[in-house]
Motif scaffolding. Structure first.
Motif, mmCIF file in Angstrom:
data_model
loop_
_atom_site.group_PDB
_atom_site.id
_atom_site.type_symbol
_atom_site.label_atom_id
_atom_site.label_comp_id
_atom_site.label_asym_id
_atom_site.label_seq_id
_atom_site.Cartn_x
_atom_site.Cartn_y
_atom_site.Cartn_z
ATOM 1 N N PHE A 37 0.756 -1.209 0.190
ATOM 2 C CA PHE A 37 -0.226 -0.103 -0.091
ATOM 3 C C PHE A 37 0.902 1.213 0.143
ATOM 4 O O PHE A 37 2.198 1.111 0.246
ATOM 5 N N ALA A 38 0.256 2.427 -0.611
ATOM 6 C CA ALA A 38 0.891 3.824 -0.519
ATOM 7 C C ALA A 38 -0.140 4.728 0.000
ATOM 8 O O ALA A 38 -1.614 4.503 -0.289
ATOM 9 N N ILE A 39 0.294 5.548 0.759
ATOM 10 C CA ILE A 39 -0.835 6.612 1.313
ATOM 11 C C ILE A 39 -0.695 7.852 0.388
ATOM 12 O O ILE A 39 0.337 8.202 0.052
ATOM 13 N N LEU A 40 -1.970 7.998 -0.341
ATOM 14 C CA LEU A 40 -1.939 9.312 -1.511
ATOM 15 C C LEU A 40 -2.665 10.235 -0.923
ATOM 16 O O LEU A 40 -3.763 10.422 -0.422
ATOM 17 N N THR A 41 -1.996 11.433 -0.705
ATOM 18 C CA THR A 41 -2.743 12.724 -0.292
ATOM 19 C C THR A 41 -2.469 13.863 -1.057
ATOM 20 O O THR A 41 -1.292 13.979 -1.672
ATOM 21 N N THR A 69 2.601 12.409 -1.660
ATOM 22 C CA THR A 69 2.006 13.853 -1.566
ATOM 23 C C THR A 69 1.770 14.267 -2.890
ATOM 24 O O THR A 69 2.471 13.963 -3.900
ATOM 25 N N SER A 70 0.857 15.252 -3.086
ATOM 26 C CA SER A 70 0.852 15.814 -4.249
ATOM 27 C C SER A 70 2.009 16.470 -4.843
ATOM 28 O O SER A 70 2.255 17.028 -5.904
ATOM 29 N N SER A 71 2.551 17.161 -3.846
ATOM 30 C CA SER A 71 4.026 17.850 -3.929
ATOM 31 C C SER A 71 5.102 16.725 -4.663
ATOM 32 O O SER A 71 5.916 17.371 -5.609
ATOM 33 N N LEU A 72 5.179 15.330 -4.020
ATOM 34 C CA LEU A 72 5.863 14.625 -4.753
ATOM 35 C C LEU A 72 5.544 14.195 -6.105
ATOM 36 O O LEU A 72 6.177 14.209 -6.878
ATOM 37 N N ALA A 73 4.243 14.114 -6.277
ATOM 38 C CA ALA A 73 3.646 13.647 -7.638
ATOM 39 C C ALA A 73 3.966 14.955 -8.457
ATOM 40 O O ALA A 73 4.217 14.449 -9.585
ATOM 41 N N ALA A 75 6.629 16.782 -8.457
ATOM 42 C CA ALA A 75 8.086 16.904 -8.747
ATOM 43 C C ALA A 75 8.294 15.715 -9.816
ATOM 44 O O ALA A 75 9.164 15.814 -10.634
ATOM 45 N N GLU A 76 7.574 14.584 -9.651
ATOM 46 C CA GLU A 76 7.787 13.282 -10.697
ATOM 47 C C GLU A 76 7.135 13.702 -11.926
ATOM 48 O O GLU A 76 7.997 13.487 -13.043
ATOM 49 N N TYR A 77 6.068 14.455 -11.934
ATOM 50 C CA TYR A 77 5.395 14.940 -13.112
ATOM 51 C C TYR A 77 6.314 15.884 -13.936
ATOM 52 O O TYR A 77 6.459 15.835 -15.022
ATOM 53 N N LEU A 78 6.989 16.817 -13.301
ATOM 54 C CA LEU A 78 7.938 17.698 -13.660
ATOM 55 C C LEU A 78 9.061 17.078 -14.796
ATOM 56 O O LEU A 78 9.360 17.376 -15.650
ATOM 57 N N LYS A 79 9.438 16.058 -13.966
ATOM 58 C CA LYS A 79 10.451 15.123 -14.619
ATOM 59 C C LYS A 79 10.205 14.636 -16.228
ATOM 60 O O LYS A 79 11.030 14.665 -17.014
ATOM 61 N N SER A 185 -7.113 14.220 -10.578
ATOM 62 C CA SER A 185 -6.267 14.133 -11.860
ATOM 63 C C SER A 185 -5.745 12.637 -11.899
ATOM 64 O O SER A 185 -5.497 11.972 -10.841
ATOM 65 N N LYS A 186 -5.580 12.203 -13.129
ATOM 66 C CA LYS A 186 -4.964 10.757 -13.482
ATOM 67 C C LYS A 186 -3.455 10.986 -13.143
ATOM 68 O O LYS A 186 -2.865 9.922 -12.984
ATOM 69 N N ILE A 187 -3.223 12.152 -13.056
ATOM 70 C CA ILE A 187 -1.555 12.100 -13.127
ATOM 71 C C ILE A 187 -0.812 11.794 -11.936
ATOM 72 O O ILE A 187 0.027 10.776 -11.857
ATOM 73 N N ILE A 188 -1.632 12.075 -10.645
ATOM 74 C CA ILE A 188 -1.205 11.768 -9.437
ATOM 75 C C ILE A 188 -1.200 10.213 -9.332
ATOM 76 O O ILE A 188 -0.375 9.263 -8.787
ATOM 77 N N VAL A 189 -2.157 9.565 -9.865
ATOM 78 C CA VAL A 189 -2.449 8.069 -9.908
ATOM 79 C C VAL A 189 -1.248 7.260 -10.830
ATOM 80 O O VAL A 189 -0.600 6.399 -10.430
ATOM 81 N N GLU A 190 -0.967 7.809 -11.886
ATOM 82 C CA GLU A 190 -0.027 7.315 -12.758
ATOM 83 C C GLU A 190 1.418 7.561 -12.136
ATOM 84 O O GLU A 190 2.210 6.373 -12.116
ATOM 85 N N MET A 191 1.620 8.646 -11.526
ATOM 86 C CA MET A 191 2.828 8.777 -10.826
ATOM 87 C C MET A 191 3.028 7.773 -9.615
ATOM 88 O O MET A 191 4.113 7.274 -9.440
ATOM 89 N N ALA A 192 2.057 7.912 -9.070
ATOM 90 C CA ALA A 192 2.072 6.831 -7.924
ATOM 91 C C ALA A 192 2.180 5.130 -8.221
ATOM 92 O O ALA A 192 3.203 4.632 -7.702
ATOM 93 N N LEU A 193 1.685 4.858 -9.215
ATOM 94 C CA LEU A 193 1.618 3.352 -9.742
ATOM 95 C C LEU A 193 3.121 3.285 -10.109
ATOM 96 O O LEU A 193 3.683 2.288 -9.614
#
Ligand code: MG
Length: 262
Positions: A37-41, A69-73, A75-79, A185-193
């Motif tokens: 599991f991961a905690i998604l906030t 967090t949405s901040s980590l997501a 940062a990942e998305y920006l990459k 947004s699906k972005i945070i979901v994709e980044m988390a997966l």
């Protein structure tokens, strides 16, 4: 059968400072059974360490590495879209740390031409000048990204302006809509997966809010589980066009259901 879970924080594991009683044992049970599991906030203000410390204080055993967090997501998305660009951030420690750890150079926005991306999250010490710099940079051509779109922030005082309200102000000023990273947004979901190595078809998103958690799951192609322990009421769920795959009134019920599924 599901192997991994993306689990919301507020309204799902606790409500503000109040623990949801069966939540720590639910996470412990998942761990014992070998589920991931991961905690998604959507909360962009806190660092993963700060979230983990709060959970630890409340009786959970969760590490900072399990928190997304949405901040980590962001940062990942920006990459993926804006690697190496100069960023002007409006936000708190959670956002600033995530961007710095991802290796971005942050600029103060004094010169709008210097900014390649404006990233806005929740900033509870925002000033007119900070917003003015963001608006000028966007008008000068910088990309505009928002950590999340939550318009209101539930607190002990009531609902206060959220990250989405600040992004909305920039949007109204510039006429540019941001790319929103957080739920729904699906972005945070994709980044988390991607970050946790979870497979879409084997993952379930769990949360208390139809309009963020459940919609994010749908947008990201995941099955969804709605809990009636937070924002969305059973009455609202019954009349909404957003349909979760499953709904339960508590995590104890979810555990019993998963045990029956084997
Ligand atoms: Mg929630």
């Amino acid at each position: 059968m599901y192997k991994s879970f993306l689990i919301d924080l507020d309204g799902t594991l606790y409500r503000g400072e109040e623990l949801i009683q069966d939540a720590p044992s639910f996470l412990a049970w998942l761990r014992d059974e070998g589920f991931s599991f991961a905690i998604l906030t959507n909360n962009s203000t806190r660092t993963p360490q700060q979230v983990a410390e709060k959970l630890l204080r409340m009786g959970f055993y969760v590490t900072a590495e399990e928190i997304f967090t949405s901040s980590l997501a962001t940062a990942e998305y920006l990459k993926t879209k804006h690697a190496g660009k100069r960023i002007y951030p409006i936000g708190e420690e959670g956002l600033i740390e995530a961007l710095q750890k991802a290796g971005y150079s942050l600029v103060d926005g004094e010169n709008p031409q210097d900014v390649e991306v404006v990233v806005s999250g929740l900033d509870r010490e925002v000033t007119y000048e900070k917003l003015a710099r963001g608006a000028l940079a966007i008008r000068a051509g910088a990309a505009f990204i928002a950590t999340n779109g939550d318009k209101a922030l539930p607190t002990e005082r009531g609902f206060l302006p959220g990250a989405g309200s600040l992004a909305g102000l920039l949007s109204i000023t510039t006429g540019v809509d941001p790319t929103v990273v957080g739920k729904p947004s699906k972005i945070i979901v994709e980044m988390a997966l991607n970050r946790f190595g979870f497979k879409q078809k084997e993952s379930l998103i769990i949360g208390d809010n139809l309009h963020t958690d459940i919609l994010a799951g749908k947008n990201g192609g995941l099955d969804t589980l709605l809990l009636f322990t937070g924002v969305t009421t059973q009455e609202e769920a019954e009349t909404s066009t957003i349909r979760p795959t499953y709904s339960f009134s508590s995590l104890t019920e979810v555990r019993q259901w998963l045990m029956r599924k084997g």
